[in-house]
Design a protein around this motif. Structure first.
Motif, PDB file in Angstrom:
ATOM      1  N   LEU A 102      -8.730  47.785 -51.121  1.00  0.00           N
ATOM      2  CA  LEU A 102      -7.592  48.299 -51.874  1.00  0.00           C
ATOM      3  C   LEU A 102      -7.565  47.711 -53.284  1.00  0.00           C
ATOM      4  O   LEU A 102      -7.241  48.413 -54.258  1.00  0.00           O
ATOM      5  CB  LEU A 102      -6.291  47.984 -51.138  1.00  0.00           C
ATOM      6  CG  LEU A 102      -5.012  48.592 -51.732  1.00  0.00           C
ATOM      7  CD1 LEU A 102      -5.102  50.112 -51.789  1.00  0.00           C
ATOM      8  CD2 LEU A 102      -3.788  48.175 -50.920  1.00  0.00           C
ATOM      9  N   VAL A 103      -7.923  46.443 -53.407  1.00  0.00           N
ATOM     10  CA  VAL A 103      -8.025  45.807 -54.735  1.00  0.00           C
ATOM     11  C   VAL A 103      -9.034  46.557 -55.595  1.00  0.00           C
ATOM     12  O   VAL A 103      -8.771  46.855 -56.776  1.00  0.00           O
ATOM     13  CB  VAL A 103      -8.424  44.321 -54.609  1.00  0.00           C
ATOM     14  CG1 VAL A 103      -8.741  43.726 -55.984  1.00  0.00           C
ATOM     15  CG2 VAL A 103      -7.315  43.522 -53.943  1.00  0.00           C
ATOM     16  N   PHE A 104     -10.180  46.896 -55.028  1.00  0.00           N
ATOM     17  CA  PHE A 104     -11.210  47.625 -55.776  1.00  0.00           C
ATOM     18  C   PHE A 104     -10.732  49.031 -56.153  1.00  0.00           C
ATOM     19  O   PHE A 104     -11.100  49.547 -57.219  1.00  0.00           O
ATOM     20  CB  PHE A 104     -12.515  47.686 -54.977  1.00  0.00           C
ATOM     21  CG  PHE A 104     -13.345  46.448 -55.097  1.00  0.00           C
ATOM     22  CD1 PHE A 104     -14.070  46.178 -56.253  1.00  0.00           C
ATOM     23  CD2 PHE A 104     -13.392  45.528 -54.068  1.00  0.00           C
ATOM     24  CE1 PHE A 104     -14.831  45.023 -56.380  1.00  0.00           C
ATOM     25  CE2 PHE A 104     -14.145  44.359 -54.180  1.00  0.00           C
ATOM     26  CZ  PHE A 104     -14.863  44.110 -55.346  1.00  0.00           C
ATOM     27  N   CYS A 105      -9.912  49.637 -55.297  1.00  0.00           N
ATOM     28  CA  CYS A 105      -9.345  50.956 -55.643  1.00  0.00           C
ATOM     29  C   CYS A 105      -8.436  50.843 -56.863  1.00  0.00           C
ATOM     30  O   CYS A 105      -8.488  51.688 -57.766  1.00  0.00           O
ATOM     31  CB  CYS A 105      -8.569  51.521 -54.454  1.00  0.00           C
ATOM     32  SG  CYS A 105      -9.593  52.040 -53.064  1.00  0.00           S
ATOM     33  N   TYR A 106      -7.604  49.803 -56.883  1.00  0.00           N
ATOM     34  CA  TYR A 106      -6.755  49.570 -58.056  1.00  0.00           C
ATOM     35  C   TYR A 106      -7.603  49.376 -59.306  1.00  0.00           C
ATOM     36  O   TYR A 106      -7.317  49.936 -60.371  1.00  0.00           O
ATOM     37  CB  TYR A 106      -5.899  48.314 -57.851  1.00  0.00           C
ATOM     38  CG  TYR A 106      -4.738  48.453 -56.901  1.00  0.00           C
ATOM     39  CD1 TYR A 106      -4.391  49.667 -56.324  1.00  0.00           C
ATOM     40  CD2 TYR A 106      -3.957  47.343 -56.573  1.00  0.00           C
ATOM     41  CE1 TYR A 106      -3.327  49.770 -55.458  1.00  0.00           C
ATOM     42  CE2 TYR A 106      -2.876  47.436 -55.715  1.00  0.00           C
ATOM     43  CZ  TYR A 106      -2.571  48.647 -55.156  1.00  0.00           C
ATOM     44  OH  TYR A 106      -1.507  48.743 -54.297  1.00  0.00           O
ATOM     45  N   LEU A 107      -8.647  48.537 -59.182  1.00  0.00           N
ATOM     46  CA  LEU A 107      -9.500  48.233 -60.332  1.00  0.00           C
ATOM     47  C   LEU A 107     -10.211  49.494 -60.828  1.00  0.00           C
ATOM     48  O   LEU A 107     -10.329  49.711 -62.041  1.00  0.00           O
ATOM     49  CB  LEU A 107     -10.526  47.156 -59.966  1.00  0.00           C
ATOM     50  CG  LEU A 107      -9.963  45.764 -59.654  1.00  0.00           C
ATOM     51  CD1 LEU A 107     -11.084  44.828 -59.209  1.00  0.00           C
ATOM     52  CD2 LEU A 107      -9.240  45.189 -60.862  1.00  0.00           C
ATOM     53  N   ALA A 108     -10.673  50.332 -59.896  1.00  0.00           N
ATOM     54  CA  ALA A 108     -11.368  51.563 -60.278  1.00  0.00           C
ATOM     55  C   ALA A 108     -10.430  52.481 -61.068  1.00  0.00           C
ATOM     56  O   ALA A 108     -10.830  53.087 -62.073  1.00  0.00           O
ATOM     57  CB  ALA A 108     -11.885  52.278 -59.031  1.00  0.00           C
ATOM     58  N   PHE A 109      -9.172  52.568 -60.619  1.00  0.00           N
ATOM     59  CA  PHE A 109      -8.200  53.389 -61.344  1.00  0.00           C
ATOM     60  C   PHE A 109      -7.974  52.851 -62.755  1.00  0.00           C
ATOM     61  O   PHE A 109      -7.953  53.610 -63.732  1.00  0.00           O
ATOM     62  CB  PHE A 109      -6.875  53.437 -60.585  1.00  0.00           C
ATOM     63  CG  PHE A 109      -5.738  53.981 -61.411  1.00  0.00           C
ATOM     64  CD1 PHE A 109      -5.666  55.338 -61.710  1.00  0.00           C
ATOM     65  CD2 PHE A 109      -4.757  53.137 -61.913  1.00  0.00           C
ATOM     66  CE1 PHE A 109      -4.630  55.848 -62.494  1.00  0.00           C
ATOM     67  CE2 PHE A 109      -3.724  53.631 -62.694  1.00  0.00           C
ATOM     68  CZ  PHE A 109      -3.662  54.994 -62.986  1.00  0.00           C
ATOM     69  N   ILE A 110      -7.797  51.531 -62.874  1.00  0.00           N
ATOM     70  CA  ILE A 110      -7.521  50.927 -64.188  1.00  0.00           C
ATOM     71  C   ILE A 110      -8.699  51.130 -65.138  1.00  0.00           C
ATOM     72  O   ILE A 110      -8.515  51.500 -66.308  1.00  0.00           O
ATOM     73  CB  ILE A 110      -7.199  49.425 -64.030  1.00  0.00           C
ATOM     74  CG1 ILE A 110      -5.853  49.258 -63.329  1.00  0.00           C
ATOM     75  CG2 ILE A 110      -7.186  48.717 -65.385  1.00  0.00           C
ATOM     76  CD1 ILE A 110      -5.588  47.859 -62.838  1.00  0.00           C
ATOM     77  N   VAL A 111      -9.910  50.910 -64.646  1.00  0.00           N
ATOM     78  CA  VAL A 111     -11.106  51.097 -65.478  1.00  0.00           C
ATOM     79  C   VAL A 111     -11.212  52.557 -65.912  1.00  0.00           C
ATOM     80  O   VAL A 111     -11.501  52.862 -67.082  1.00  0.00           O
ATOM     81  CB  VAL A 111     -12.377  50.648 -64.728  1.00  0.00           C
ATOM     82  CG1 VAL A 111     -13.631  51.038 -65.495  1.00  0.00           C
ATOM     83  CG2 VAL A 111     -12.353  49.135 -64.504  1.00  0.00           C
ATOM     84  N   GLY A 112     -10.984  53.483 -64.978  1.00  0.00           N
ATOM     85  CA  GLY A 112     -11.029  54.908 -65.316  1.00  0.00           C
ATOM     86  C   GLY A 112      -9.963  55.281 -66.333  1.00  0.00           C
ATOM     87  O   GLY A 112     -10.228  56.043 -67.272  1.00  0.00           O
TER      88      GLY A 112
END
Length: 439
Positions: free
Chosen positions: A185-195
């Motif tokens: 879930l942390v990586f999902c948050y990070l992927a959204f922020i980077v995108g």
């Protein structure tokens, strides 16, 4: 006929809670009234026995210990040090400050698990900096509010301790099963922020080069070691002892409480007033949880004595609902309830009703527990009663509106719901680490 009255009791409890009556007294009071109407006074001898058994539950001792650990770490200045260091490590990248907030939220989740303390601390320190650097208010507030809720799924989590008690499954198994979903879930948050930063770089800028240079001149290695080594040692001591089978979750919570106290002493923030304050807050939160638990114990006993659980099981069997259909109904009910009532109330009102049905259907209760924890995490973000939103609004600059807060959390709530669906479709995400450790 009694089965219908069991459902009436369940419905009345929800109505009175939404009306504003105290949860613990609503649960206990209505249950006692229904018990006296349908059974004699001797029936409540069983209530006393159940409450005594609940208070003697060794697993639940972990609740005040983990709460003490989280509040003590808040006083240690650990969050401030982590945020400052992370911000300057990732700050030069587009969206770097938001990435830093999520990573710090994950680390604090693994070492404190107290949502209010995490959101308030990150809101006070990070939000003004993010706004000053040109971050959109929606991204800044959404990131901080959602990162603060990671303590609900990343162990050691009080939510998982309470779910383990209600579902009657090992808290250690829940902790182990929650690691991979929590990290994912942390990586999902990070992927959204980077995108987001790639698509809208002007709304998620990096930090000025001169600030990064000044940070490096002060000695990056020393600051990183100081900020990361001690909290990592605490995380390893608590979670490592559980996963290695050296300590139970309750024993590990004791280690965590001691470790948090030592960290506060080492940081120079410890004194008698701090200790009194931490103990007072711990007592307040623990008393609230256990008072609700006593009321929930009375409700569960009366509901089952009236045949409410048998009625629901028969209803599901007669309606030919599949396991997945029933799971969807429960998850939808928990999600909607999260808009209006607290996660503790949901755990003690809804979960005891549906747990026997899941067991009857042969569903893995550890899997159900993780799904419920992921779902309950959204209750901290969903208006009108999302506690993360209240905490953040309380410390945010006055020009940050409630509308901006609500818009900011929408993408993160959608991420959580999408991730919850992913875990339902691929249960291996939950079972991967437990299976690996059993080999």
């Amino acid at each position: 006929m009694n089965e219908v009255w069991a459902l009436v009791l369940f419905g009345l409890i929800f109505i009175f809670i939404l009306w504003g009556f105290p949860v613990a007294f609503t649960l206990g009071g209505l249950s006692v009234i229904f018990g006296l109407i349908f059974f004699d006074a001797d029936f409540f001898y069983l209530v006393a026995l159940r409450i005594y058994g609940t208070m003697n539950n060794f697993v639940l001792i972990a609740v005040p210990l983990f709460v003490f650990m989280g509040i003590m770490l808040e006083k240690s200045g650990l969050a401030e040090s982590l945020l400052e260091t992370m911000a300057l490590i990732f700050g030069k990248f587009k969206g770097g400050l938001a990435v830093a907030v999520v990573l710090v939220g994950a680390m604090l989740a693994a070492s404190t698990g107290i949502v209010g303390a995490t959101v308030i601390t990150m809101g006070l320190i990070s939000l003004p900096t993010m706004l000053k650097r040109g971050f959109s208010p929606e991204l800044a507030t959404g990131t901080i509010a959602s990162a603060g809720t990671l303590g609900q799924i990343i162990p050691p989590s009080v939510v998982l301790v309470l779910l383990g008690s209600v579902l009657n499954v090992s808290v250690g198994d829940l902790f182990t099963a929650a690691v991979v979903p929590g990290v994912a879930l942390v990586f999902c948050y990070l992927a959204f922020i980077v995108g987001y930063a790639i698509v809208k770089p002007n709304k998620a800028p990096g930090m000025p080069e001169e600030e990064i240079r000044a940070f490096r001149e002060r000695g990056i290695t020393g600051q990183v070691i100081k900020a990361f080594v001690l909290p990592l040692l605490l995380i390893v001591a608590v979670l490592g002892s559980i996963f290695a089978g050296i300590a139970s979750p309750t024993e590990a919570a004791g280690v965590g409480a001691l470790g948090a106290t030592l960290l506060t002493i080492m940081s120079g923030k410890f004194n008698l007033d701090v200790l009194k304050g931490v103990m007072r807050e711990t007592t307040h939160l623990t008393t609230m949880v256990f008072t609700i638990l006593i009321g929930a114990t009375a409700f569960s006993l009366v509901f089952r004595a009236l045949g409410g659980d048998r009625f629901l099981i028969q209803l599901i069997e007669n309606s030919d609902l599949s396991v997945n259909a029933f799971l969807f109904v429960v998850m939808l009910a928990v999600f909607v309830a999260g808009f209006f009532i607290d996660f503790i109330e949901i755990i003690f009102i809804i979960v005891p009703v549906v747990a026997p049905i899941f067991a009857k259907l042969g569903v893995d209760l550890v899997w159900v527990g993780i799904l419920l924890a992921l779902n309950l995490q959204t209750s901290f973000l969903t208006p009108p009663f999302g506690f993360s939103l209240f905490y953040l609004k309380g410390v945010a600059p006055k020009h940050i509106t409630t509308g901006q807060l609500y818009r900011g959390i929408v993408p993160f709530v959608l991420i959580q719901l999408a991730f919850l669906l992913l875990v339902v479709l691929f249960p291996e995400i939950i079972s991967f680490l437990p299976n690996l450790l059993k080999k």
